[in-house]
Design an enzyme around this catalytic site. Structure first.
Site, PDB file in Angstrom:
ATOM      1  N   VAL A   1      82.076 -71.234   1.854  1.00  0.00           N
ATOM      2  CA  VAL A   1      81.963 -72.274   0.815  1.00  0.00           C
ATOM      3  C   VAL A   1      81.929 -71.635  -0.570  1.00  0.00           C
ATOM      4  O   VAL A   1      81.737 -70.426  -0.698  1.00  0.00           O
ATOM      5  CB  VAL A   1      80.689 -73.132   1.009  1.00  0.00           C
ATOM      6  CG1 VAL A   1      80.841 -74.035   2.218  1.00  0.00           C
ATOM      7  CG2 VAL A   1      79.463 -72.255   1.135  1.00  0.00           C
TER       8      VAL A   1
ATOM      9  N   SER B   1      81.927 -66.053   1.870  1.00  0.00           N
ATOM     10  CA  SER B   1      81.795 -66.393   0.440  1.00  0.00           C
ATOM     11  C   SER B   1      81.297 -65.161  -0.317  1.00  0.00           C
ATOM     12  O   SER B   1      80.595 -64.332   0.249  1.00  0.00           O
ATOM     13  CB  SER B   1      80.743 -67.489   0.240  1.00  0.00           C
ATOM     14  OG  SER B   1      80.993 -68.602   1.035  1.00  0.00           O
ATOM     15  N   THR B   2      81.672 -65.071  -1.606  1.00  0.00           N
ATOM     16  CA  THR B   2      81.143 -63.977  -2.435  1.00  0.00           C
ATOM     17  C   THR B   2      79.719 -64.327  -2.838  1.00  0.00           C
ATOM     18  O   THR B   2      79.468 -65.383  -3.415  1.00  0.00           O
ATOM     19  CB  THR B   2      82.010 -63.786  -3.684  1.00  0.00           C
ATOM     20  OG1 THR B   2      83.321 -63.474  -3.247  1.00  0.00           O
ATOM     21  CG2 THR B   2      81.480 -62.674  -4.558  1.00  0.00           C
TER      22      THR B   2
ATOM     23  N   PHE C   1      89.000 -59.760  -0.081  1.00  0.00           N
ATOM     24  CA  PHE C   1      89.566 -59.082  -1.250  1.00  0.00           C
ATOM     25  C   PHE C   1      90.966 -59.578  -1.615  1.00  0.00           C
ATOM     26  O   PHE C   1      91.622 -58.992  -2.478  1.00  0.00           O
ATOM     27  CB  PHE C   1      89.599 -57.564  -1.028  1.00  0.00           C
ATOM     28  CG  PHE C   1      88.231 -56.951  -0.916  1.00  0.00           C
ATOM     29  CD1 PHE C   1      87.469 -56.724  -2.054  1.00  0.00           C
ATOM     30  CD2 PHE C   1      87.682 -56.626   0.316  1.00  0.00           C
ATOM     31  CE1 PHE C   1      86.193 -56.173  -1.975  1.00  0.00           C
ATOM     32  CE2 PHE C   1      86.406 -56.079   0.417  1.00  0.00           C
ATOM     33  CZ  PHE C   1      85.661 -55.858  -0.731  1.00  0.00           C
ATOM     34  N   LEU C   2      91.444 -60.637  -0.955  1.00  0.00           N
ATOM     35  CA  LEU C   2      92.799 -61.096  -1.277  1.00  0.00           C
ATOM     36  C   LEU C   2      92.859 -61.632  -2.704  1.00  0.00           C
ATOM     37  O   LEU C   2      91.846 -62.085  -3.239  1.00  0.00           O
ATOM     38  CB  LEU C   2      93.244 -62.200  -0.301  1.00  0.00           C
ATOM     39  CG  LEU C   2      92.579 -63.575  -0.357  1.00  0.00           C
ATOM     40  CD1 LEU C   2      93.152 -64.462  -1.454  1.00  0.00           C
ATOM     41  CD2 LEU C   2      92.732 -64.273   0.965  1.00  0.00           C
TER      42      LEU C   2
ATOM     43  N   LEU D   1      87.868 -54.224 -11.510  1.00  0.00           N
ATOM     44  CA  LEU D   1      89.217 -54.728 -11.798  1.00  0.00           C
ATOM     45  C   LEU D   1      89.236 -55.441 -13.151  1.00  0.00           C
ATOM     46  O   LEU D   1      90.114 -55.203 -13.989  1.00  0.00           O
ATOM     47  CB  LEU D   1      89.672 -55.688 -10.692  1.00  0.00           C
ATOM     48  CG  LEU D   1      89.984 -55.036  -9.342  1.00  0.00           C
ATOM     49  CD1 LEU D   1      90.158 -56.088  -8.256  1.00  0.00           C
ATOM     50  CD2 LEU D   1      91.245 -54.176  -9.434  1.00  0.00           C
TER      51      LEU D   1
ATOM     52  N   CYS E   1      86.997 -65.968 -10.006  1.00  0.00           N
ATOM     53  CA  CYS E   1      86.120 -64.907  -9.498  1.00  0.00           C
ATOM     54  C   CYS E   1      85.619 -63.917 -10.541  1.00  0.00           C
ATOM     55  O   CYS E   1      84.424 -63.620 -10.585  1.00  0.00           O
ATOM     56  CB  CYS E   1      86.844 -64.144  -8.412  1.00  0.00           C
ATOM     57  SG  CYS E   1      87.333 -65.236  -7.090  1.00  0.00           S
ATOM     58  N   PHE E   2      86.519 -63.388 -11.364  1.00  0.00           N
ATOM     59  CA  PHE E   2      86.118 -62.275 -12.232  1.00  0.00           C
ATOM     60  C   PHE E   2      84.898 -62.608 -13.082  1.00  0.00           C
ATOM     61  O   PHE E   2      83.877 -61.930 -13.032  1.00  0.00           O
ATOM     62  CB  PHE E   2      87.285 -61.854 -13.127  1.00  0.00           C
ATOM     63  CG  PHE E   2      88.298 -60.975 -12.446  1.00  0.00           C
ATOM     64  CD1 PHE E   2      88.149 -60.617 -11.117  1.00  0.00           C
ATOM     65  CD2 PHE E   2      89.407 -60.495 -13.134  1.00  0.00           C
ATOM     66  CE1 PHE E   2      89.072 -59.807 -10.478  1.00  0.00           C
ATOM     67  CE2 PHE E   2      90.339 -59.684 -12.510  1.00  0.00           C
ATOM     68  CZ  PHE E   2      90.175 -59.342 -11.185  1.00  0.00           C
TER      69      PHE E   2
ATOM     70  N   LYS F   1      97.353 -67.382 -13.272  1.00  0.00           N
ATOM     71  CA  LYS F   1      98.346 -66.332 -13.034  1.00  0.00           C
ATOM     72  C   LYS F   1      99.521 -66.995 -12.331  1.00  0.00           C
ATOM     73  O   LYS F   1      99.423 -68.167 -11.932  1.00  0.00           O
ATOM     74  CB  LYS F   1      97.762 -65.189 -12.198  1.00  0.00           C
ATOM     75  CG  LYS F   1      97.348 -65.626 -10.789  1.00  0.00           C
ATOM     76  CD  LYS F   1      96.614 -64.547 -10.033  1.00  0.00           C
ATOM     77  CE  LYS F   1      97.566 -63.556  -9.419  1.00  0.00           C
ATOM     78  NZ  LYS F   1      96.905 -62.730  -8.376  1.00  0.00           N
TER      79      LYS F   1
END
Ligand code: UGA
Length: 449
Positions: free
Chosen positions: A70, A111-112, A142-143, A203, A252-253, A315
């Site tokens: 989630v 989930s992260t 990591f996709l 990244l 995410c970042f 992107k």
């Protein structure tokens, strides 16, 4: 999950969600996300060993392994607002699993999550029925969007964190159907959780570093793409993630860095927190620098001028707009009362309006009458890049969609107001060619020389 089902015909995968519309979309020809190659993967496994369903309790009961996948958005209220991750949905999942389980299970955090979340998940699970054993593993993803299928088929690594070797090997066995064993990294659970945040922070830091240099390039006459090319040949630095841009976006970042910052503060490490926070500060600066640059170049006013916005996704090859730099740049230009005509090959008009409304509404989400009027009157959506540029004073490239490179720039130039400005926020257009056609082009990190 679709990829696991695709690669492991012997494993039954049930994807469950509370939202029936979303599940219906996953069962249809129109998947709810645009991702190249995903439909084929889903189509091959769906109805064989991949099922999308709202029957959460039954799916939990029948499973040996549950993946919690989630979202964990940044908290908007309460302690840690604006930084910490909102773990409400993860906790609800853990409770639902606990309530509906009648046999031992491996629980996988996909989930992260902030470091040490597994501890809370474990406690919730173990506080229910004492005779059931839950092993909790961390298995971050990591996709990257747009290249997801390739990333999943040929991952650089699979990371599994846990404290029970048997449980770890059960999950490793799933991935071993197509990933070589030496690419499956086993760590303790905290290292795994922290590695995910750290990977995204590194990244994003590279993008912010090159963007910081882009400002210096513009001031000195250096060319940021040449600098990136030159430093990228150093094998210790490497060439990837050095493309200067209008600023990074995506779900995410920023979220993961702010989460990292919150964790550092929580553990009494203010210097470390400040260090990582600067990556986000630099990104905000880059977005703002881009919109300010447009206004300055266009004789210090864009009021009532038509600006074509090429691309709205964060992107290329995705329809995801979360935290897209385009939203921030459009907000700034609308505040200056520009008229925007937006074109993106994959993003819907509803999404564009929703994103702008959300950002302009500020913290309380309320638009003033003026803001509502500006949104209604000054935002249009076009069905092609050429149509967006028709009679425009400027084009701003926000997403690096391939189709923008191949436009008929001669016809576009003829249809635009003069001087015809181009602001290339992705450095994808041939500046020399466009200049020859008569355009006044500004690229990121290209000084006057
Ligand atoms: C990112 C990570 O790359 C994935 O490894 C991670 O799994 C994912 O977050 C996640 O946590 O879910 P994603 O956000 O999908 O993936 O896309 P990226 O390719 O990382 O791009 C992020 C942003 O940085 C985009 O706006 C992109 O345009 C920008 N970017 C990227 C640059 O401006 N310059 C670059 O050189 C690279």
């Amino acid at each position: 999950m679709a990829m696991i089902a695709h690669q492991c015909p012997d494993i039954d995968v049930h994807v469950v969600d509370l939202n029936p519309e979303r599940i219906a979309a996953w069962n249809s020809e129109e998947l709810p996300v645009y991702e190249p190659g995903l439909y084929d993967v889903v189509k091959q496994a769906r109805g064989r060993n991949l099922r999308f369903t709202t029957e959460v309790a039954a799916a939990i009961r029948e499973s040996n392994m549950c993946f919690i996948s989630v979202n964990t958005p940044t908290k908007t209220h309460g302690i840690g607002a604006g930084r910490a991750a909102n773990l409400e949905f993860v906790e609800k999942c853990a409770r639902t699993i606990a309530e509906n389980s009648d046999s031992d299970k491996v629980i996988v955090e996909k989930s992260t999550l902030p470091v040490r979340t597994a501890e809370s998940v474990k406690r919730i699970l173990s506080s229910s029925k004492s005779d059931i054993k839950f092993d909790v593993l961390s298995n971050p993803e990591f996709l990257a969007e747009g290249t997801a299928i390739d990333d999943l088929l040929k991952p650089d690594r699979i990371l599994i964190g846990g404290d029970n070797a048997t449980a770890i090997e059960k999950l490793a066995d799933v991935y071993k159907h197509w990933v070589p064993n030496d690419k499956i990294i086993r760590t303790n659970i905290w290292s795994s959780e922290l590695s995910k945040l750290t990977a995204n922070a590194f990244l994003a830091q590279r993008v912010s570093s090159i963007n910081a240099i882009s400002a210096l390039c513009e001031a000195t006459g250096a060319d940021v793409d040449e600098v990136a090319g030159a430093i990228g040949t150093d094998s210790r630095i490497g060439p990837r993630f050095l493309k200067s841009s209008v600023g990074f976006g995506g779900s995410c970042f920023q979220k993961d860095i702010l989460n990292l910052v919150y964790l550092c503060e929580h553990f009494g490490l203010p210097e470390v927190a400040k260090y990582w926070e600067q990556v986000v500060v630099m990104n905000d600066y880059q977005k703002r620098r881009f919109s300010t640059g447009i206004v300055k170049t266009m004789f210090n006013t864009v009021s009532d001028k038509k600006i074509a916005i090429w691309g709205f996704a964060f992107k290329k090859d995705t329809n995801d707009t979360r935290e897209s730099a385009a939203i921030y740049v459009c907000r700034d230009l609308l505040e200056e009362r520009a008229r925007l005509t937006i074109y993106d090959p994959q993003v819907s008009i509803e999404q564009i309006r929703k994103d702008l409304e959300y950002l302009m509404g500020g913290v309380d989400g309320q638009l003033t009458d003026t803001q509502r009027r500006v949104l209604n009157e000054n935002v249009n959506v076009a069905s092609s890049a050429e149509a967006a540029a028709h009679e425009a004073h400027a084009i701003a490239v926000m997403t690096e969609w391939d189709e923008f490179r191949d436009c008929d720039f001669k016809t576009i130039y003829d249809s635009m107001m003069k001087p015809a400005f181009v602001f290339d926020g992705r450095n994808i257009l041939d500046a020399e060619k466009l200049t020859k056609l008569g355009f006044e082009i500004s690229s990121i990190g290209k000084g006057e020389g």
